[in-house]
Scaffold this motif. Structure first.
Motif, mmCIF file in Angstrom:
data_model
loop_
_atom_site.group_PDB
_atom_site.id
_atom_site.type_symbol
_atom_site.label_atom_id
_atom_site.label_comp_id
_atom_site.label_asym_id
_atom_site.label_seq_id
_atom_site.Cartn_x
_atom_site.Cartn_y
_atom_site.Cartn_z
ATOM 1 N N GLN A 1 -6.004 14.302 -18.303
ATOM 2 C CA GLN A 1 -6.039 13.242 -16.941
ATOM 3 C C GLN A 1 -6.647 14.231 -15.924
ATOM 4 O O GLN A 1 -7.689 13.530 -15.126
ATOM 5 C CB GLN A 1 -4.895 12.992 -16.001
ATOM 6 N N ALA A 2 -5.982 15.799 -15.721
ATOM 7 C CA ALA A 2 -7.061 16.599 -14.698
ATOM 8 C C ALA A 2 -8.743 16.311 -15.052
ATOM 9 O O ALA A 2 -9.537 16.746 -14.245
ATOM 10 C CB ALA A 2 -5.765 17.586 -13.968
ATOM 11 N N PHE A 3 -8.634 17.425 -16.184
ATOM 12 C CA PHE A 3 -9.963 16.675 -16.576
ATOM 13 C C PHE A 3 -10.635 16.186 -16.378
ATOM 14 O O PHE A 3 -12.194 16.111 -16.278
ATOM 15 C CB PHE A 3 -9.798 17.820 -17.966
ATOM 16 N N MET B 1 -6.935 21.965 -5.963
ATOM 17 C CA MET B 1 -5.594 22.819 -5.675
ATOM 18 C C MET B 1 -5.888 24.327 -5.091
ATOM 19 O O MET B 1 -7.119 24.957 -5.201
ATOM 20 C CB MET B 1 -5.662 23.632 -6.830
ATOM 21 N N SER B 2 -4.814 25.203 -4.296
ATOM 22 C CA SER B 2 -5.031 25.879 -3.225
ATOM 23 C C SER B 2 -5.137 27.222 -4.414
ATOM 24 O O SER B 2 -4.156 27.013 -5.264
ATOM 25 C CB SER B 2 -4.440 25.839 -2.255
ATOM 26 N N ALA B 3 -5.720 28.114 -2.934
ATOM 27 C CA ALA B 3 -5.725 29.584 -3.730
ATOM 28 C C ALA B 3 -4.571 29.865 -4.364
ATOM 29 O O ALA B 3 -4.361 31.005 -4.591
ATOM 30 C CB ALA B 3 -6.962 30.183 -2.840
ATOM 31 N N ASP C 1 4.635 18.462 -14.278
ATOM 32 C CA ASP C 1 4.042 16.647 -13.630
ATOM 33 C C ASP C 1 4.112 17.064 -12.190
ATOM 34 O O ASP C 1 3.170 16.935 -11.943
ATOM 35 C CB ASP C 1 4.932 15.896 -13.769
ATOM 36 N N LEU C 2 5.374 17.410 -11.721
ATOM 37 C CA LEU C 2 4.784 17.069 -10.434
ATOM 38 C C LEU C 2 3.761 18.356 -9.527
ATOM 39 O O LEU C 2 2.728 17.852 -8.758
ATOM 40 C CB LEU C 2 5.766 17.941 -9.729
ATOM 41 N N MET C 3 3.675 19.714 -10.384
ATOM 42 C CA MET C 3 2.277 20.709 -10.040
ATOM 43 C C MET C 3 1.474 20.450 -10.259
ATOM 44 O O MET C 3 0.224 19.580 -9.653
ATOM 45 C CB MET C 3 2.633 21.879 -10.769
ATOM 46 N N MET C 4 0.584 19.129 -11.954
ATOM 47 C CA MET C 4 -0.175 19.068 -11.674
ATOM 48 C C MET C 4 -1.101 17.783 -10.884
ATOM 49 O O MET C 4 -2.174 17.691 -10.176
ATOM 50 C CB MET C 4 -0.312 17.914 -13.448
ATOM 51 N N ARG C 5 0.217 16.231 -10.760
ATOM 52 C CA ARG C 5 -0.229 15.406 -10.109
ATOM 53 C C ARG C 5 -0.260 15.970 -8.632
ATOM 54 O O ARG C 5 -0.988 15.563 -8.015
ATOM 55 C CB ARG C 5 0.760 14.970 -9.937
ATOM 56 N N GLN C 6 0.141 17.020 -7.717
ATOM 57 C CA GLN C 6 0.168 17.335 -6.434
ATOM 58 C C GLN C 6 -1.498 17.709 -6.288
ATOM 59 O O GLN C 6 -1.588 17.555 -5.741
ATOM 60 C CB GLN C 6 1.090 18.202 -5.871
ATOM 61 N N ALA C 7 -1.683 18.995 -7.233
ATOM 62 C CA ALA C 7 -2.890 19.568 -7.577
ATOM 63 C C ALA C 7 -4.128 18.040 -7.486
ATOM 64 O O ALA C 7 -5.381 19.235 -6.915
ATOM 65 C CB ALA C 7 -2.959 20.967 -8.701
ATOM 66 N N GLY D 1 -18.738 15.393 -4.174
ATOM 67 C CA GLY D 1 -17.422 14.217 -3.700
ATOM 68 C C GLY D 1 -16.446 13.923 -4.054
ATOM 69 O O GLY D 1 -15.871 13.266 -3.659
ATOM 70 N N LEU D 2 -15.629 14.684 -4.736
ATOM 71 C CA LEU D 2 -14.509 15.176 -5.495
ATOM 72 C C LEU D 2 -14.152 15.849 -5.020
ATOM 73 O O LEU D 2 -12.930 16.253 -3.831
ATOM 74 C CB LEU D 2 -14.811 15.191 -6.876
ATOM 75 N N TYR D 3 -14.441 17.255 -4.699
ATOM 76 C CA TYR D 3 -13.489 18.602 -3.915
ATOM 77 C C TYR D 3 -14.226 18.682 -2.589
ATOM 78 O O TYR D 3 -15.792 19.023 -2.642
ATOM 79 C CB TYR D 3 -13.825 19.545 -5.115
#
Length: 210
Positions: free
Chosen positions: A120-122, A1-3, A201-207, A140-142
């Motif tokens: 899912q994100a957590f 997720m960008s600042a 949904d779109l915001m979370m999947r992109q982030a 390795g993830l971020y």
């Protein structure tokens, strides 16, 4: 997720919360939107202030502690509203409030689909599976190397990770650890500024590349 994305969401949330606060008709709604006027961290920060007051560690507060916690946090409710709120939340009439249940009621309503995306994100971030996101989970993830402050030498990789975690942490008590409760409280605030499940949904999947 960008600042930039995070900052935009924060501003949208604060503006919407300010508008909703003027339309609130119940004490819990007034409190909810006063918290969200501070941004996505608002509800989580209130939870932290209560935990600090909970000397016994039983995760319960009496009316005096509850009232003091709200006043210390800067909530604008009169004493009768605070007492009514306490009595409404004290379901078993035992004179104490379980603040886990209180914080759950304070979160803006969310569909199960949104909660599932947050989960899912957590779980993706919590690589060790210990229900806490730490610097080690992010390796390795971020990719910190794309951060401009890493590229100009201002921050180390570890410091970039800590800066990322601070997005979800409380400025008054940053510990570079994000629990499921903190993550959920943060995104319940973000959710309040997003009207449709499809956009959330779109915001979370992109982030989070879900």
């Amino acid at each position: 997720m960008s600042a930039i994305q995070t900052d935009r969401q924060e501003e949208e949330m604060k503006q919407k919360a300010q508008k909703m606060a003027t339309q609130a008709t119940t004490s819990i709604e007034k409190l909810r939107y006063q918290c969200l006027q501070r941004g996505a961290k608002g509800i989580k920060e209130l939870g932290r202030s209560f935990r600090i007051m909970d000397d016994s560690g039983d995760r319960k507060l009496d009316l005096e502690e509850f009232s003091k916690g709200l006043h210390d946090y800067g909530v604008h409710l009169d004493n009768s509203e605070i007492e009514n709120l306490f009595n409404d939340m004290d379901k078993d009439d035992n004179g104490s409030l379980n603040f886990d249940e209180f914080l759950k009621a304070l979160r803006p309503p969310m569909s199960q689909a949104r909660v599932n995306l947050i989960d899912q994100a957590f779980r993706k971030l919590d690589r060790t599976g210990d229900k806490v996101i730490t610097v080690d989970d992010l390796r390795g993830l971020y990719n910190a190397r794309y951060h401009p402050k890493y590229q100009n030498g201002e921050l180390t990789e570890n410091e970039v990770f800590q800066l990322f975690l601070k997005s979800f942490d409380s400025p008054s008590n940053p510990d570079a650890k994000v629990t499921w409760e903190e993550f959920l409280n943060y995104y319940s605030g973000v959710s309040a500024s997003i009207d449709t499940d499809a956009y959330f949904d779109l915001m979370m999947r992109q982030a989070w590349k879900l």
